[in-house]
Design an enzyme around this catalytic site. Sequence first.
Site, PDB file in Angstrom:
ATOM      1  CG  HIS A   1      -1.926   1.230   1.310  1.00 29.52           C
ATOM      2  ND1 HIS A   1      -3.067   1.163   1.199  1.00 29.52           N
ATOM      3  CD2 HIS A   1      -1.593   2.475   1.900  1.00 29.52           C
ATOM      4  CE1 HIS A   1      -3.704   2.430   1.246  1.00 29.52           C
ATOM      5  NE2 HIS A   1      -2.835   3.138   1.608  1.00 29.52           N
ATOM      6  CD  GLU A   2       1.579   3.486   3.687  1.00 23.53           C
ATOM      7  OE1 GLU A   2       1.714   4.693   3.069  1.00 23.53           O
ATOM      8  OE2 GLU A   2       0.520   3.443   4.399  1.00 23.53           O
TER       9      GLU A   2
ATOM     10  CG  HIS B   1       0.460   8.943  -7.016  1.00 24.13           C
ATOM     11  ND1 HIS B   1      -0.711   9.056  -6.332  1.00 24.13           N
ATOM     12  CD2 HIS B   1       0.454   9.552  -8.387  1.00 24.13           C
ATOM     13  CE1 HIS B   1      -1.405  10.068  -7.125  1.00 24.13           C
ATOM     14  NE2 HIS B   1      -0.819  10.142  -8.313  1.00 24.13           N
TER      15      HIS B   1
ATOM     16  CG  HIS C   1       0.262   6.234  -0.842  1.00 23.44           C
ATOM     17  ND1 HIS C   1      -0.623   7.018  -1.542  1.00 23.44           N
ATOM     18  CD2 HIS C   1      -0.430   5.726   0.360  1.00 23.44           C
ATOM     19  CE1 HIS C   1      -1.705   6.597  -0.724  1.00 23.44           C
ATOM     20  NE2 HIS C   1      -1.722   6.066   0.290  1.00 23.44           N
TER      21      HIS C   1
END
Length: 674
Positions: free
Chosen positions: A463-464, A470, A467
Amino acid sequence: MNPLLQDFNTAPFTKISSDDYKPAIKKGIEIAKAEIDEIVNNTDAPTFENTTVALDFTGEKLNRITSIFFNLNSAETNDAIQKIAQEVSPWLSEFRNDITLNEALFERVKAVFDDRENLDLTPEQQMLLEKQYKGFARNGANLSDDKKSKLREIDSKLSKLSLQFGENVLAETNAFELHLTNEDDVSGLPDSVKEAASQLAKEQDKEGYIFTLQYPSYIPFLTYVDNRELRKKMAIAAGKKAFQDNEFNNEKIVLEIVNLRQQRANLLGYKTHAHFVLEERMAETPEKVIEFSNNLLEKAKPAAQKEFENLEKYAQKLDGIDQLQKWDGAYYSEKLKKELFDLDQEILKPYFKLENVIDGVFEIANRLYDLNFEEVSTIEKYHPDVKTYNVTDNEGNFISVFYADYHPRKGKRNGAWMTSYKSQQIKNGINERPHVSIVCNFTKPTATKPSLLTFNEVTTLFHEFGHALHGMLANTTYNSLSGTSVSWDFVELPSQVLENWCYEKEALEIFAKHYETGEIIPMKYVEKIKESASFHEGMQTLRQLSFGLLDMKWHSEDPSEITSVKDFEIYAFSETRLYPDVAENCMSTAFSHIFQGGYSAGYYSYKWAEVLDADAFEYFLEEGIFNKEVATKFKENVLSKGGTVKPMELYKRFRGQEPKPEALLRRAGLLLNA
């Protein structure tokens, strides 16, 4: 010389002392003010270049300094840093107001904005101009002088209160320890967790075991310890953080924050804080968020109630438990899951050695987006635990600096997050690449075992890292539109979509290898992981929706009549409650996402982004999870574009259509025939 005021590329962590921050921030504000004055005092007529672009490039030095300071206040804080944070936050709030309430500056911005039809602007330039103009208008540029000073006063108070809120939660997290010396008291706990607790006790020259409210200690305790009274003690300790009769109580702070936010919204002409926030989100209005949440609630609630009844019957059958309490949920869920799927988290952990999972996520990033990660020792760190990498593409072009910080410490807040030390932008023809960091709290290695992750921790890392991708793949001209500078209910798409790879055989075979034997995770476990993915999904969905609806209740209604945080919370949870209320506990007083982080009137965005990510991943599944064409479309239309285009437009460019909630409901097992 103050290292923060020198020119530096990567953050000069080893050269900075606490005494450097205040003078550096003060000087950074001065430099930024001088840059603003230069724009305002320009005698030439306002143009896109001399006003809009010039303004976007102001405050670079200040941003670099404050990103270092506030990131450390989360990841490696101490009393000195916390004290400085309390002092400098009002300065920064005042400075932000100095910009948005600067009439002469706003006049120039407005002049360019009013002339926009006559300017030959690219879509990205149009977006920058529009966001800049709205940034002023939405933050008081059109207010009268007395209302402007009222706004300044509110913003100064809010910056202090949210900091105080976070410090109180951290203090309460660190204050609690459960010291056990009786072996029977730790019955049920896996050996790896006992070893970590024993190591913690040894570090304090104590016998037995020490358990804390840090997640790698707290979550396994609630999940495995057979002694119900001890689970209760631990759960109540966690649930009453900042809700006790002591100096760290956050009740007054919560009420002050929500009332100040409401006053601020009213001052700016909005009905509530949620109306103000959501105007610039994909969701647009609180009514839309509540309707979205209630639609999901309608589907999830019957499933959740059924799951809860079955869990209660199971606990009754197993241990004669008449009433399932909050400290029973994880314990009996784990037992039932093990029974239903024959899936034991402890059997999975040896396949998820931290280093292997890191290598795996790097390999997946390479297959999808042509990225390469090289660990280097030349980049300064703020703690020895931190790992540093240079990221390049397959042609050898430099893409990003990447920091990763994986283990809990006393000076680090709970949870996991991605952050940035330097934004990407194109300036003077040079594409300045970003410096990105992820921070987690995973179990530390012990004397006999490496850091072995639970499957939940594996998905957290992915998940991290989503990010981080991105941030790393950002490729826009202006830093205020770069990377994760997107609509808040769009920002979770890259992170949540990457979690899906954790459930796929093709991806797991890359990194899920037994740390002792090197054996790839057996297919039967992969099948069980997939089968169990929607286990208790009704309850999980209800839980997430309850947090989002609590956030909305705090921020979409007038809070001025609320006198009791606890009573208000009981009312807010009335439609989503499964477990009996615990009088000593209160969630809001430690709900850092909405009272310290940036999620106020935005917590719903996790579920909102789940609809996007389920729909997006169905596309990958249709074409193959490593399909280069789909990955390139995602990279070019989502990961690299930042906030240069409206999120729904970007999504449709990638997917060819708007997202459909059916994909999420299918994945969650809440819509079997859709």
